[in-house]
Design an enzyme around this catalytic site. Sequence first.
Site, short mmCIF file in Angstrom:
data_model
loop_
_atom_site.label_atom_id
_atom_site.label_comp_id
_atom_site.label_asym_id
_atom_site.label_seq_id
_atom_site.Cartn_x
_atom_site.Cartn_y
_atom_site.Cartn_z
N GLU A 66 -2.60 -42.94 -6.94
CA GLU A 66 -3.48 -42.15 -7.80
C GLU A 66 -4.37 -43.13 -8.57
O GLU A 66 -3.87 -44.03 -9.25
CB GLU A 66 -2.66 -41.27 -8.74
CG GLU A 66 -1.96 -40.14 -7.98
CD GLU A 66 -2.89 -39.34 -7.10
OE1 GLU A 66 -3.94 -38.90 -7.59
OE2 GLU A 66 -2.60 -39.15 -5.91
N CYS A 92 -7.69 -41.07 -16.89
CA CYS A 92 -8.35 -40.93 -15.59
C CYS A 92 -9.12 -39.61 -15.56
O CYS A 92 -10.11 -39.48 -14.86
CB CYS A 92 -7.32 -40.98 -14.48
SG CYS A 92 -5.99 -39.80 -14.74
P1 NAD Z 1 -4.47 -51.41 -12.94
O1 NAD Z 1 -4.82 -51.04 -11.53
O2 NAD Z 1 -5.08 -52.61 -13.52
O3 NAD Z 1 -2.88 -51.62 -13.04
C1 NAD Z 1 -1.97 -50.63 -12.62
C2 NAD Z 1 -0.65 -51.28 -12.26
O4 NAD Z 1 -0.83 -52.11 -11.11
C3 NAD Z 1 -0.09 -52.18 -13.34
O5 NAD Z 1 1.30 -51.99 -13.43
C4 NAD Z 1 -0.41 -53.58 -12.82
O6 NAD Z 1 0.47 -54.55 -13.28
C5 NAD Z 1 -0.24 -53.38 -11.33
N1 NAD Z 1 -0.91 -54.36 -10.46
C6 NAD Z 1 -2.02 -55.11 -10.72
N2 NAD Z 1 -2.33 -55.85 -9.63
C7 NAD Z 1 -1.42 -55.56 -8.68
C8 NAD Z 1 -1.22 -56.00 -7.34
N3 NAD Z 1 -2.02 -56.89 -6.75
N4 NAD Z 1 -0.19 -55.48 -6.64
C9 NAD Z 1 0.63 -54.56 -7.20
N5 NAD Z 1 0.50 -54.11 -8.47
C10 NAD Z 1 -0.51 -54.62 -9.19
O7 NAD Z 1 -4.76 -50.12 -13.82
P2 NAD Z 1 -4.57 -49.93 -15.40
O8 NAD Z 1 -5.63 -50.69 -16.12
O9 NAD Z 1 -3.15 -50.17 -15.79
O10 NAD Z 1 -4.83 -48.36 -15.55
C11 NAD Z 1 -6.09 -47.79 -15.66
C12 NAD Z 1 -6.51 -47.16 -14.35
O11 NAD Z 1 -5.55 -46.20 -13.96
C13 NAD Z 1 -7.82 -46.38 -14.46
O12 NAD Z 1 -8.62 -46.65 -13.33
C14 NAD Z 1 -7.37 -44.92 -14.46
O13 NAD Z 1 -8.34 -44.00 -14.00
C15 NAD Z 1 -6.19 -44.98 -13.56
N6 NAD Z 1 -5.30 -43.85 -13.76
C16 NAD Z 1 -5.27 -42.88 -12.81
C17 NAD Z 1 -4.46 -41.75 -12.98
C18 NAD Z 1 -4.41 -40.68 -11.94
O14 NAD Z 1 -3.50 -39.86 -11.99
N7 NAD Z 1 -5.33 -40.65 -10.99
C19 NAD Z 1 -3.69 -41.63 -14.14
C20 NAD Z 1 -3.75 -42.66 -15.09
C21 NAD Z 1 -4.55 -43.77 -14.89
#
Ligand code: NAD
Length: 519
Positions: A287, A321
């Site tokens: 997501e 999001c």
């Molecule tokens: P992010 O993608 O930076 O991080 C998300 C997670 O991924 C964190 O736990 C991070 O440590 C991990 N991560 C980072 N690099 C990785 C890799 N290479 N491999 C595996 N894991 C890795 O996102 P964020 O800043 O924590 O959250 C904000 C984003 O989340 C926004 O884009 C928002 O729209 C989205 N979001 C979407 C929903 C939805 O339901 N669609 C809900 C909430 C947030």
Amino acid sequence: MLPEFRSEPFIDFTRPENDAAMRAALSQAKAEMGKTYPLVIGGELIELKDTFLSVNPSRPADVLGYFANGTAAHADQAIAAASEAFKTWQYVPVEERARYLLRAAAAMRRRKFEFDAYMVLEAGKSWYEAEADTAEAIDFMEYYARQAVRIADQSHMMAPYPPEQLGYYNIPLGVGAIIPPWNFPNAIPVGLVTAAIVTGNTVVFKPAEQTPWIGYKLAELLWSVGLPKGVLNFLTGPGDVVGARMVVHPQTRFIGFTGSKQVGLWIHEHAAKQQPGQKWLKRTILEMGGKDAVLVDETANLEEAAQGIVAGAFGFQGQKCSAGSRAIIAEAVYDKVASRVVEIASQLKVGETDEGNHINMGPVVDPEAYEKIMDYIEIGKQEGELLLGGKPVETASKGYFIPPTIFGNVAWDARVAQEEIFGPVLALVKAKDFEDLLRIANSTEYGLTGALFSNERDRLERARREFHVGNLYLNRKCTGALVGIHPFGGFNMSGTDSKGGGPDYLLQFTQGKSVAEKL
Ligand code: NAD
């Protein structure tokens, strides 16, 4: 049989006893600041010398906790522990697995103020937003407990075929990598973790780097209801190190991720590659981001539309999001709606959210978010007319405060109208007519949430069909999805449309096994 699912009611902080309870919970949470937290693998606590900090974004000098900087080797260890636990957990009867969730939901309900307080301090949530997050976490556990029992055995759905006796069972997948974001630091991890374990999988849970404190607290709550060792393993560390290793590990069977488009795409690509020793196709539940739009036509109730635009754009500082970061307004009513939106948004109080329920907006989550949002504000100044905000709010505490910021007369294809900013920045876009409203709404690469304010039946019907988003709201704001009521997930680059809190969500954590016995 369990009673029917009902949403958890929100605490009313305007009542003096609740205000007092929340202040007490905040004091209690502050008294816990500054401890060091281990990794928890197979039930063993692993302390590391190498740690990173989690701080309060309202007052970055306040260290909430020191968290272990896990490595790829720790990810391997955690996956091995989860694989071991899977050998027995997969056969625990689903009713028994569901009872762990019900008990955890009851425990969190008793400790709501405490969980709200952790989020006020670690994520900078307002009291109301923190409460909505905790209520959603409770809802996920109550809802998935019921759904798991419902989907485990679907033999009754098979057509009779005597003398064969037929079985159709949704069995678990294996070890899951659970990788949530920081913005719903209670609800999203609780939803992902409990969906996975109630269906018989075991997991390695890696909270986001910004919110490991609440991550540890919710894991501790789940352990406290007696989950066998190794079913839920807790791993902190850099996402691109431990998270990445969890994704590519050959023993990982599925990845439950919520976060940015960029990381989601990386996971999608790397999970698709067969690793030495890997004997399955990994399942990915991804997501991702959004650039959600609120549409207003000339027949709409303009006051409700303006209220909906402001609530959707600035709730939790726009760090959802589902945030309505674009308001697309028919030109006939554009001036009226724009000036009312600015008026309502200018009344929002920005500040340190532990001060009280009267603070509507806290800080953005960290310095990186702050820089990124401020960069977009500079871009917005070139692309539109600055109507409100635009300058950081300076405080003695040096928190990351950015006020509600609104740009008017933004072109539909401007960067601030197309790219996810993930902060309190709203672009107002003028449209010629309804056709134009709909065209602009569907013009981004995302498709998560959207709203239309209109009183024209034909247009509401067209939006139902043609407004291409996973969560469409008619004559209401575009945020605030509820479990079991608004199944949540987006189209296009917003992800795999997994529909969290929906009737079919848990099927993604299972595989169907058909059994026929000739009698
Ligand atoms: P992010 O993608 O930076 O991080 C998300 C997670 O991924 C964190 O736990 C991070 O440590 C991990 N991560 C980072 N690099 C990785 C890799 N290479 N491999 C595996 N894991 C890795 O996102 P964020 O800043 O924590 O959250 C904000 C984003 O989340 C926004 O884009 C928002 O729209 C989205 N979001 C979407 C929903 C939805 O339901 N669609 C809900 C909430 C947030």
